[in-house]
Design a protein around this motif. Structure first.
Motif, PDB file in Angstrom:
ATOM      1  N   LEU A   1       0.828  -1.198   0.000  1.00 51.61           N
ATOM      2  CA  LEU A   1       0.000   0.000   0.000  1.00 51.61           C
ATOM      3  C   LEU A   1       0.870   1.259   0.000  1.00 51.61           C
ATOM      4  O   LEU A   1       0.556   2.242  -0.684  1.00 51.61           O
ATOM      5  CB  LEU A   1      -0.919  -0.002   1.232  1.00 51.61           C
ATOM      6  N   GLU A   2       1.948   1.229   0.754  1.00 46.54           N
ATOM      7  CA  GLU A   2       2.842   2.388   0.833  1.00 46.54           C
ATOM      8  C   GLU A   2       3.504   2.679  -0.509  1.00 46.54           C
ATOM      9  O   GLU A   2       3.857   3.825  -0.809  1.00 46.54           O
ATOM     10  CB  GLU A   2       3.905   2.148   1.907  1.00 46.54           C
ATOM     11  N   SER A   3       3.662   1.646  -1.352  1.00 50.00           N
ATOM     12  CA  SER A   3       4.325   1.854  -2.645  1.00 50.00           C
ATOM     13  C   SER A   3       3.539   2.804  -3.534  1.00 50.00           C
ATOM     14  O   SER A   3       4.108   3.464  -4.409  1.00 50.00           O
ATOM     15  CB  SER A   3       4.508   0.515  -3.364  1.00 50.00           C
ATOM     16  N   GLY A   4       2.221   2.855  -3.361  1.00 50.87           N
ATOM     17  CA  GLY A   4       1.397   3.756  -4.153  1.00 50.87           C
ATOM     18  C   GLY A   4       1.202   3.339  -5.592  1.00 50.87           C
ATOM     19  O   GLY A   4       0.652   4.113  -6.386  1.00 50.87           O
ATOM     20  N   CYS A   5       1.617   2.116  -5.947  1.00 49.40           N
ATOM     21  CA  CYS A   5       1.521   1.703  -7.353  1.00 49.40           C
ATOM     22  C   CYS A   5       0.682   0.449  -7.531  1.00 49.40           C
ATOM     23  O   CYS A   5       0.658  -0.129  -8.617  1.00 49.40           O
ATOM     24  CB  CYS A   5       2.922   1.492  -7.935  1.00 49.40           C
ATOM     25  N   VAL A   6      -0.009   0.045  -6.484  1.00 45.89           N
ATOM     26  CA  VAL A   6      -0.834  -1.158  -6.533  1.00 45.89           C
ATOM     27  C   VAL A   6      -2.299  -0.756  -6.366  1.00 45.89           C
ATOM     28  O   VAL A   6      -2.649  -0.045  -5.417  1.00 45.89           O
ATOM     29  CB  VAL A   6      -0.418  -2.155  -5.438  1.00 45.89           C
ATOM     30  N   ASP A   7      -3.145  -1.188  -7.277  1.00 45.91           N
ATOM     31  CA  ASP A   7      -4.562  -0.827  -7.235  1.00 45.91           C
ATOM     32  C   ASP A   7      -5.402  -1.804  -6.424  1.00 45.91           C
ATOM     33  O   ASP A   7      -6.377  -1.419  -5.782  1.00 45.91           O
ATOM     34  CB  ASP A   7      -5.122  -0.773  -8.666  1.00 45.91           C
ATOM     35  N   ILE A   8      -5.038  -3.074  -6.465  1.00 45.23           N
ATOM     36  CA  ILE A   8      -5.819  -4.131  -5.821  1.00 45.23           C
ATOM     37  C   ILE A   8      -4.855  -5.027  -5.055  1.00 45.23           C
ATOM     38  O   ILE A   8      -3.797  -5.396  -5.589  1.00 45.23           O
ATOM     39  CB  ILE A   8      -6.571  -4.984  -6.860  1.00 45.23           C
TER      40      ILE A   8
END
Length: 231
Positions: free
Chosen positions: A44-51
């Motif tokens: 979640l912290e990466s900011g590049c994952v939608d699901i």
């Protein structure tokens, strides 16, 4: 891929944790939080994952849901890792890129996740992170006799997350997965090029009690914190 690329992360979290001496492994505590929570926080912290889809033991699905944000999908895991990945794939919908991330790599830095995902979104159909090998590696026969010493320059210790075009990962798992220890192995067998990007020492796999002691020490020293931990 035309338009915006949708990225789904699958977290197989149904492993027993036999070598760790406690299980299931994903629910082992680290600094007051489970390995599963740490690994999902990194995604979640990466900011590049939608699901984010977690494959948990069938009898711990409710517990997994109670530990994780409501936006996380939790499905039943399988007896083997590849079964959990297949179950996660079934819940991924129309995602374009699928990343598979071990819950046991709980301290994986968000920067590493972004590096893998960015390479996949930019067009690589299979991307894995790896570190140069520092030990001398020997191949041995069943009797324990050395048969060779591969050059270290050609070796990498492979980590997760591993990213794949969704259709490629589905085809790889449909081809059979009984003896594969990671998803990239299945893709290699299809003859598809797998690209390696630099890994990170913090993405080590927490497999043994010594690994857990190391992870605890790293957390206590503040070398990585999840987004929900006050700085």
């Amino acid at each position: 891929m035309p338009g915006r690329t949708t990225v789904a992360a699958l977290v197989p979290a149904a492993g027993g944790g036999t070598r760790l001496g406690a299980g299931p492994k994903a629910f082992v505590p680290l600094a007051g939080r489970t390995l599963l929570e740490w690994s999902v926080d990194g995604l979640l912290e990466s900011g590049c994952v939608d699901i984010v889809i977690v494959a948990a033991p069938a009898d711990l699905i409710d517990r997994a849901r109670s530990l994780l944000p409501e936006t996380i999908t939790v499905v039943s895991g399988g007896t083997e890792r590849h079964d959990s990945v297949r179950n996660g794939l079934a819940a991924a919908g129309a995602a374009d890129v699928i990343i598979v991330h071990d819950a046991a790599r709980a301290l994986t830095p968000p920067d590493l996740i972004r590096r893998v995902v960015t390479t996949a979104v930019d067009g690589a159909r299979a991307v894995i992170p790896g570190l140069p090998v520092t030990d001398t590696i020997k191949t041995v026969d069943p009797a324990g006799v050395v048969t060779g010493t591969p050059p270290r320059a050609q070796l990498r210790a492979i980590q997760t997350p591993q990213a794949f075009a969704a259709d490629l990962l589905a085809a790889a798992h449909a081809s059979g997965a009984a003896d594969a220890t990671d998803d990239a192995t299945l893709v290699e067998r299809l003859g598809v090029a797998v690209h390696v990007v630099p890994g990170d020492p913090l993405a080590f796999k927490i497999t043994t009690p010594i690994d857990l002691v190391l992870a605890q020490s790293l957390v206590e020293r503040g070398l990585w914190k999840p987004a929900s931990t006050p700085v």
